[in-house]
Design a protein around this motif. Structure first.
Motif, PDB file in Angstrom:
ATOM      1  N   GLU A 723       0.845  -1.188   0.000  1.00 30.64           N
ATOM      2  CA  GLU A 723       0.000   0.000   0.000  1.00 30.64           C
ATOM      3  C   GLU A 723       0.885   1.243   0.000  1.00 30.64           C
ATOM      4  O   GLU A 723       1.976   1.252   0.566  1.00 30.64           O
ATOM      5  CB  GLU A 723      -0.918   0.013   1.218  1.00 30.64           C
ATOM      6  CG  GLU A 723      -1.948  -1.112   1.215  1.00 30.64           C
ATOM      7  CD  GLU A 723      -2.931  -0.983   2.351  1.00 30.64           C
ATOM      8  OE1 GLU A 723      -2.761  -0.060   3.179  1.00 30.64           O
ATOM      9  OE2 GLU A 723      -3.869  -1.800   2.427  1.00 30.64           O
ATOM     10  N   GLY A 724       0.376   2.287  -0.644  1.00 37.94           N
ATOM     11  CA  GLY A 724       1.148   3.524  -0.740  1.00 37.94           C
ATOM     12  C   GLY A 724       2.391   3.372  -1.566  1.00 37.94           C
ATOM     13  O   GLY A 724       3.392   4.064  -1.329  1.00 37.94           O
ATOM     14  N   ALA A 725       2.349   2.482  -2.563  1.00 39.02           N
ATOM     15  CA  ALA A 725       3.523   2.259  -3.406  1.00 39.02           C
ATOM     16  C   ALA A 725       3.874   3.542  -4.154  1.00 39.02           C
ATOM     17  O   ALA A 725       3.001   4.211  -4.719  1.00 39.02           O
ATOM     18  CB  ALA A 725       3.263   1.122  -4.384  1.00 39.02           C
ATOM     19  N   ILE A 726       5.152   3.875  -4.144  1.00 39.68           N
ATOM     20  CA  ILE A 726       5.623   5.088  -4.810  1.00 39.68           C
ATOM     21  C   ILE A 726       5.697   4.821  -6.311  1.00 39.68           C
ATOM     22  O   ILE A 726       6.400   3.913  -6.757  1.00 39.68           O
ATOM     23  CB  ILE A 726       6.994   5.508  -4.260  1.00 39.68           C
ATOM     24  CG1 ILE A 726       6.887   5.784  -2.765  1.00 39.68           C
ATOM     25  CG2 ILE A 726       7.520   6.733  -5.000  1.00 39.68           C
ATOM     26  CD1 ILE A 726       8.222   5.992  -2.082  1.00 39.68           C
ATOM     27  N   THR A 727       4.971   5.595  -7.063  1.00 38.75           N
ATOM     28  CA  THR A 727       4.879   5.375  -8.502  1.00 38.75           C
ATOM     29  C   THR A 727       5.100   6.686  -9.240  1.00 38.75           C
ATOM     30  O   THR A 727       4.495   7.708  -8.893  1.00 38.75           O
ATOM     31  CB  THR A 727       3.498   4.811  -8.884  1.00 38.75           C
ATOM     32  OG1 THR A 727       3.266   3.606  -8.159  1.00 38.75           O
ATOM     33  CG2 THR A 727       3.427   4.527 -10.374  1.00 38.75           C
ATOM     34  N   ALA A 728       5.966   6.665 -10.220  1.00 39.99           N
ATOM     35  CA  ALA A 728       6.162   7.794 -11.126  1.00 39.99           C
ATOM     36  C   ALA A 728       5.540   7.410 -12.459  1.00 39.99           C
ATOM     37  O   ALA A 728       6.017   6.510 -13.135  1.00 39.99           O
ATOM     38  CB  ALA A 728       7.641   8.119 -11.285  1.00 39.99           C
ATOM     39  N   PHE A 729       4.455   8.055 -12.807  1.00 40.65           N
ATOM     40  CA  PHE A 729       3.745   7.708 -14.028  1.00 40.65           C
ATOM     41  C   PHE A 729       4.517   8.215 -15.245  1.00 40.65           C
ATOM     42  O   PHE A 729       5.101   9.294 -15.231  1.00 40.65           O
ATOM     43  CB  PHE A 729       2.339   8.304 -14.012  1.00 40.65           C
ATOM     44  CG  PHE A 729       1.471   7.748 -12.927  1.00 40.65           C
ATOM     45  CD1 PHE A 729       0.850   6.520 -13.086  1.00 40.65           C
ATOM     46  CD2 PHE A 729       1.292   8.435 -11.738  1.00 40.65           C
ATOM     47  CE1 PHE A 729       0.052   5.994 -12.088  1.00 40.65           C
ATOM     48  CE2 PHE A 729       0.499   7.915 -10.730  1.00 40.65           C
ATOM     49  CZ  PHE A 729      -0.119   6.691 -10.904  1.00 40.65           C
ATOM     50  N   SER A 730       4.514   7.420 -16.295  1.00 42.17           N
ATOM     51  CA  SER A 730       5.192   7.811 -17.531  1.00 42.17           C
ATOM     52  C   SER A 730       4.398   8.903 -18.230  1.00 42.17           C
ATOM     53  O   SER A 730       3.208   9.121 -17.960  1.00 42.17           O
ATOM     54  CB  SER A 730       5.339   6.602 -18.455  1.00 42.17           C
ATOM     55  OG  SER A 730       4.076   6.190 -18.951  1.00 42.17           O
ATOM     56  N   GLY A 731       5.065   9.587 -19.153  1.00 41.91           N
ATOM     57  CA  GLY A 731       4.376  10.607 -19.931  1.00 41.91           C
ATOM     58  C   GLY A 731       3.214  10.034 -20.715  1.00 41.91           C
ATOM     59  O   GLY A 731       2.161  10.673 -20.851  1.00 41.91           O
ATOM     60  N   GLN A 732       3.381   8.806 -21.241  1.00 45.93           N
ATOM     61  CA  GLN A 732       2.308   8.166 -21.990  1.00 45.93           C
ATOM     62  C   GLN A 732       1.095   7.927 -21.097  1.00 45.93           C
ATOM     63  O   GLN A 732      -0.049   8.177 -21.492  1.00 45.93           O
ATOM     64  CB  GLN A 732       2.790   6.838 -22.576  1.00 45.93           C
ATOM     65  CG  GLN A 732       1.785   6.157 -23.492  1.00 45.93           C
ATOM     66  CD  GLN A 732       1.586   6.917 -24.789  1.00 45.93           C
ATOM     67  OE1 GLN A 732       2.507   7.041 -25.586  1.00 45.93           O
ATOM     68  NE2 GLN A 732       0.399   7.451 -24.999  1.00 45.93           N
ATOM     69  N   GLU A 733       1.339   7.445 -19.872  1.00 52.78           N
ATOM     70  CA  GLU A 733       0.229   7.178 -18.954  1.00 52.78           C
ATOM     71  C   GLU A 733      -0.501   8.460 -18.581  1.00 52.78           C
ATOM     72  O   GLU A 733      -1.733   8.479 -18.463  1.00 52.78           O
ATOM     73  CB  GLU A 733       0.763   6.481 -17.701  1.00 52.78           C
ATOM     74  CG  GLU A 733       1.240   5.063 -17.933  1.00 52.78           C
ATOM     75  CD  GLU A 733       1.930   4.472 -16.722  1.00 52.78           C
ATOM     76  OE1 GLU A 733       1.610   3.327 -16.368  1.00 52.78           O
ATOM     77  OE2 GLU A 733       2.787   5.142 -16.138  1.00 52.78           O
ATOM     78  N   ILE A 734       0.247   9.546 -18.388  1.00 51.20           N
ATOM     79  CA  ILE A 734      -0.381  10.814 -18.019  1.00 51.20           C
ATOM     80  C   ILE A 734      -1.271  11.323 -19.149  1.00 51.20           C
ATOM     81  O   ILE A 734      -2.425  11.738 -18.931  1.00 51.20           O
ATOM     82  CB  ILE A 734       0.707  11.841 -17.651  1.00 51.20           C
ATOM     83  CG1 ILE A 734       1.381  11.431 -16.330  1.00 51.20           C
ATOM     84  CG2 ILE A 734       0.127  13.242 -17.543  1.00 51.20           C
ATOM     85  CD1 ILE A 734       2.602  12.238 -15.982  1.00 51.20           C
ATOM     86  N   LEU A 735      -0.777  11.304 -20.381  1.00 48.77           N
ATOM     87  CA  LEU A 735      -1.571  11.782 -21.508  1.00 48.77           C
ATOM     88  C   LEU A 735      -2.805  10.911 -21.738  1.00 48.77           C
ATOM     89  O   LEU A 735      -3.907  11.424 -21.954  1.00 48.77           O
ATOM     90  CB  LEU A 735      -0.711  11.817 -22.774  1.00 48.77           C
ATOM     91  CG  LEU A 735       0.398  12.870 -22.813  1.00 48.77           C
ATOM     92  CD1 LEU A 735       1.276  12.676 -24.041  1.00 48.77           C
ATOM     93  CD2 LEU A 735      -0.200  14.273 -22.809  1.00 48.77           C
ATOM     94  N   ASP A 736      -2.619   9.595 -21.686  1.00 46.81           N
ATOM     95  CA  ASP A 736      -3.756   8.697 -21.891  1.00 46.81           C
ATOM     96  C   ASP A 736      -4.804   8.876 -20.796  1.00 46.81           C
ATOM     97  O   ASP A 736      -6.011   8.854 -21.057  1.00 46.81           O
ATOM     98  CB  ASP A 736      -3.281   7.240 -21.927  1.00 46.81           C
ATOM     99  CG  ASP A 736      -2.577   6.887 -23.226  1.00 46.81           C
ATOM    100  OD1 ASP A 736      -2.751   7.631 -24.212  1.00 46.81           O
ATOM    101  OD2 ASP A 736      -1.847   5.883 -23.247  1.00 46.81           O
TER     102      ASP A 736
END
Length: 952
Positions: A723-736
């Motif tokens: 829980e509370g896993a640190i995640t940096a979303f990719s640019g592709q994921e943000i746009l989608d």
């Protein structure tokens, strides 16, 4: 000292041969007469190496049988390992090799050396670089496939890898190794020597090693000779060596032209060149065969490394019950990654940085025959020879301790106090980058002086030392003199340092029905610090490459732990043995505060041949210095903007609502030409991050039947929730997420410039993810009775990944390949090792199996390559109706490795081996970043090697 005996070492060696993940009853009976040792997963010194947790071991013999020169590569072959960095990562690699148990990320696997935390990787820390551990110094590797934060602290969510170094070595040993691929490239050589002496009260050992691993070029393998296999250069870069330009007849300001940009004849559009043309010999861009650049052959497929190391160990018995020990290691790694030449993108070129947008080719440049501002500039400067990223890393490790034992009222106690130190010093040099400030001068006004020399500036205001730059003449128009002025060599420095003080005590308290109640307790204080000091030009953003800001940070913590082992029953009906174990650890960080994590385990032998075991554990992972404090840096990611009509952007496939979101952000009706598949985004740290928390559960059995001597089998179920896993979303994921899912939080992370291009996009870590993983581990060992044809043994280790889900969305990602997310999600990884020995001869045959996976192949369909997808007509139901979701099947892969050895009369051993003896090619992927197969698979080709071992 009674801590170590020859009998104990012999017994442990025997156990490791049959793999300590499933030790049999015969060994347990032998061990009960031996002195006490500490096993991975417990701080309590004991005679029985069986615990409530599954532990898998590789002996030195097992390691050498793999024919590898890096301890990191050996650990990569573990069936429980997922996707991590290794030497096959060229674009995005940094020379490190990591381990990711359960495919949960390298920073969730704790790496120990001799039971002590090893220093994190270079830069601002996080995961451990296994290449910093000298291979020649390794005695064995123990892998705890269970969460262990209560025992070892942060990071041990997915498990623990404990690398045990050689000790008490008596004599001398020399090893030499050479190997290469059947294609004649990728050669590797390794040499090491170890000398030691062991006496009654003193022992000392010293070793030195040298390893050199040479590269393989991507162009030398068919699967990697083009950006995407089977598509020629169609997925190459539109920033080509011949260039892509446009003129601005109006006003040019900071990446914008007040009128439509045109070719020299006034027609709207871009223009380019062919090789050997003069600036005046332009042609419309897109009409030439060289307008899309195949950058793949300029890249490494397998990156080179050179490692030098020394290591030593010494111990001295101060008294009969007190010993001083010291262990030291030093490792130097020089590694390199090679990418295609730097794309010079300036002015209105898509992806140009803040400073680069302000630069154009002056109408008064001696190399501009058009008399107008060249506002759009895209030119691949192949004259530089490519971008070479070089690392020079020094890693130091030291542990000094006093250890001893004593007895009180016939109770045995052991203790140790000491200091552990680790440091990584890294110096990087990068060649092939351009200085934005120099480009501004070199592309500005220039003139020919009286001596016929091109000079920057004007006759009345000469820029001394400047050499005008010719970007408008195709390949070869950039001279060495121009490069000497406009390029620069970047020098970056990193450091990561760890200091730890520790004190431990272990012993027996009182008698229980099954034996003595044992305990271990200890105190630890640790500080970790690091800095990233980029080149001044990189920090200022005045370069055509990725910029980032200087960063430094540190944290400290205090910890206390207690572990108890309670043998409740022994030698009674249905309980030959029943033992409970509990542990708890309190950790106090000066960043986020404190945390308490506990663990419970049991082991039960209803009869001698069967062991039942299980555990429940809380875990945590403190955010690393990099995740907390990393400065803002550039990242060029392959992104298909859903609002674009190119590079698989898919604008034409959007719903009316999704298109409306594009238009609301400034995208023209009908979509836009993205212009470049690599988009500049920003990544950075988040000082408000909290620790990740986890719960791990295991349950398993070990069966060692008496009717089948030498056979044992273990089966363990495991489940991990984070829980509370640190995640940096990719640019592709943000746009989608913004355009397709209307997530307003995602939409707030980026903005667009005029015409629809992505202007800025920030991706930083957040404590948002919830992960649950579940699976099974199966290990089978069988050593057959001696026969007239020699002795045979088999070891079969398999991991079955049942499920991997995020955020409770019900989407089981096992079997789905996703390079932008968790990459490989094999359902099954399996290793089988067969060993034969007869007299002075022996042989091994190993098989490594990776199960099939499916990947998203819709981009290939959108781009007109539907025939490359195994299931191009696949549709899925959505609330807005059926949507084409093409898939490609990555077939299962089995690699076979074989070796044969001969023990020579002069106390030597000669081994000849071939890895990937059947020349298996990796499965083709159409979504892997910068390649057409995932780097976890073997580089194509047979690898042949020769080893020589000499003992004195």
């Amino acid at each position: 000292m009674n801590c170590k005996t020859s009998k104990l070492r012999d017994a442990i060696s025997l156990a490791l041969v049959v793999s300590a993940s499933a030790t049999g009853a015969a060994f347990a009976q032998e061990a009960t007469t031996l002195d006490k040792v500490e096993v991975t997963g417990s701080r309590i010194k004991r005679t029985d190496v069986e615990t409530s947790q599954p532990v898998f071991s590789l002996s030195r013999e097992d390691i050498q049988a793999q024919g590898l020169t890096s301890i990191g590569d050996v650990i990569q072959n573990l069936t429980a390992n997922g996707s991590t960095l290794n030497a096959t990562f060229n674009n995005g690699g940094n020379g490190e090799t990591r381990v990711s148990l359960r495919n949960l990320g390298a920073n969730r696997t704790l790496v120990l050396v001799n039971g002590r935390r090893w220093v994190a990787g270079t830069g601002l820390g996080g995961a451990t670089d296994l290449n910093t551990i000298p291979t020649a110094a390794v005695e064995r590797i123990e892998v705890l496939k269970d969460g262990a934060s209560a025992i070892y602290g942060s990071d041990a969510i997915a498990g623990v890898v404990n690398v045990i170094l050689r000790t008490d070595f008596d004599g001398a040993e020399l090893n030499a190794y050479y190997g290469q691929f059947s294609q004649g490239d990728g050669s590797r050589e390794s040499y090491d020597i170890t000398i030691g002496s062991s006496g009654e009260r003193f022992s000392a050992m010293f070793g030195a090693a040298y390893v050199k691993e040479n590269p393989v070029m991507a162009g030398d393998r068919e699967i990697s000779a083009v950006p995407i296999f089977n598509t020629g250069s169609d997925f190459g870069s539109t920033t080509s060596p011949n260039g892509r330009f446009a003129l601005c007849s109006g006003v040019f300001t900071s990446g914008a032209c007040s009128v439509d940009q045109t070719r020299p004849n006034g027609v709207v559009g871009q223009f380019g060149y062919d090789e050997g043309q003069t600036p005046a010999q332009w042609r419309p861009w897109g009409a030439g065969v060289n307008d899309v650049y195949n950058f793949a052959p300029d890249n490494y497929l397998l990156t080179p490394q050179e490692r030098k190391s020394i290591f030593g160990q010494a111990s001295f018995d101060i008294t009969d019950n007190v010993r001083f020990t010291a262990t030291g290691t030093y490792n130097n790694r020089r590694s390199e990654q090679l990418l295609a030449a730097m794309p010079i993108v300036l002015g209105t070129g898509p992806g140009a940085g803040v400073q680069a947008r302000t630069i154009s080719i002056s109408p008064n440049s001696v190399y501009n025959p058009f008399g107008q501002t060249v506002s759009r500039i895209q030119r691949r400067a192949v004259e530089t020879g490519g971008r070479s990223f070089n690392q020079n890393v020094d890693t130091f490790g030291f542990v000094g301790a006093l250890e001893g034992n004593f007895e009180i009222a016939d109770r045995y106690f052991s203790w140790d106090v000491g200091y552990s130190y680790g440091r990584n010093d890294q110096n990087d040099t990068t060649n092939g980058l351009f200085n934005i400030l120099a480009l501004r001068n070199a592309l500005g006004p220039s003139f020919i002086d009286g001596g016929g020399v091109a000079r920057c500036g004007t006759a009345g205001a000469i820029i001394e030392g400047c050499v005008p730059l010719n970007l408008l003449g195709g390949v070869g128009s950039i001279t060495p003199e121009m490069l000497a002025y406009s390029t620069f060599v970047a020098h970056d420095e990193f450091q990561y340092e760890m200091k730890q003080w520790f004190a431990n005590v272990s012993g027996e308290l009182f008698e229980l029905p099954g034996g003595m109640l044992a305990f271990a307790a200890g105190l630890e204080h640790r500080t970790e610090s690091g800095y990233d000091s980029p080149d001044a030009l990189i920090a200022s953003g005045n370069t055509t490459g990725n910029s980032r800001t200087p960063t430094s940070g540190q944290y400290s913590l205090d910890e206390a732990y207690l572990e108890l082992s309670a043998p409740l029953l022994r030698d009674v009906f249905l309980a030959r043995e029943l033992e409970l174990s509990v542990a708890t650890r309190y950790s106090d960080y000066d960043t986020f505060g404190d945390t308490l994590n506990s663990k419970f385990g049991f082991k039960w032998k209803p009869f001698d041949q069967l062991l039942v075991r299980g555990s429940w554990a809380e875990g945590f992972r403190a955010p690393s210095i990099s995740e907390l404090y990393s400065g803002v840096a550039d990242s060029f990611q392959q992104i298909a903007d859903p609002c674009s009509t190119t590079f698989g952007g898919g604008y034409n496939g959007l719903t009316p609502d999704q298109r409306a979101r594009c238009h609301g952000q400034g995208v023209p009706v009908g979509g836009y030409d993205q212009g470049n598949s690599q988009i500049r985004i920003s990544v950075g740290g988040n000082p408000n991050l909290l620790p990740e928390t986890s719960t791990s559960k295991t349950f398993g059995m070990v069966w060692s039947p008496t009717f089948l001597s030498g056979f044992d089998i273990s089966l363990d179920w495991w489940n991990i929730e984070i829980e509370g896993a640190i995640t940096a979303f990719s640019g592709q994921e943000i746009l989608d997420d913004c355009i397709r899912n209307n997530n307003t939080q995602a939409c707030g992370l980026y903005n667009r410039s005029g015409g629809g291009n992505i202007d800025t996009l920030l991706a930083a870590g957040l404590n948002l993810d919830v992960i649950e993983a579940e699976g099974y581990d199966l290990t089978v060992n069988y050593r057959l009775p001696e026969t007239a044809w020699g002795s045979f043994s088999f070891s079969w280790d398999t991991t079955y990944y049942a499920s991997y889900e995020e955020n409770g969305d019900g989407n089981n990602q096992v079997g789905e390949y996703d390079d932008a997310n968790t990459a490989n999600n094999w359902r099954i990884r399996s290793n089988l090792l067969t060993r034969w020995e007869m007299g002075d001869w022996g042989a091994t045959w190993a098989a490594r199996f990776y199960s099939k996976q499916d990947e998203n192949c819709q981009t290939m369909v959108d781009y007109g390559y539907a025939d490359l997808c195994s299931d191009p007509d696949r549709y899925i139901d959505t609330p807005e109706g059926p949507v084409n979701a093409a898939q490609n099947r990555l077939g299962g892969a089995t690699y076979h490795d074989a070796s044969v050895y001969w023990k020579a009369p002069w106390n030597a051993k000669i081994t000849l081996g071939v890895n990937n003896i059947l020349d298996k090619d990796p499965p083709v992927s159409y979504s892997t970043f910068a390649n057409s197969f995932d780097p976890q698979y073997d580089v194509p080709g047979r690898f042949m090697y020769l080893q020589y071992n000499q003992k004195f």
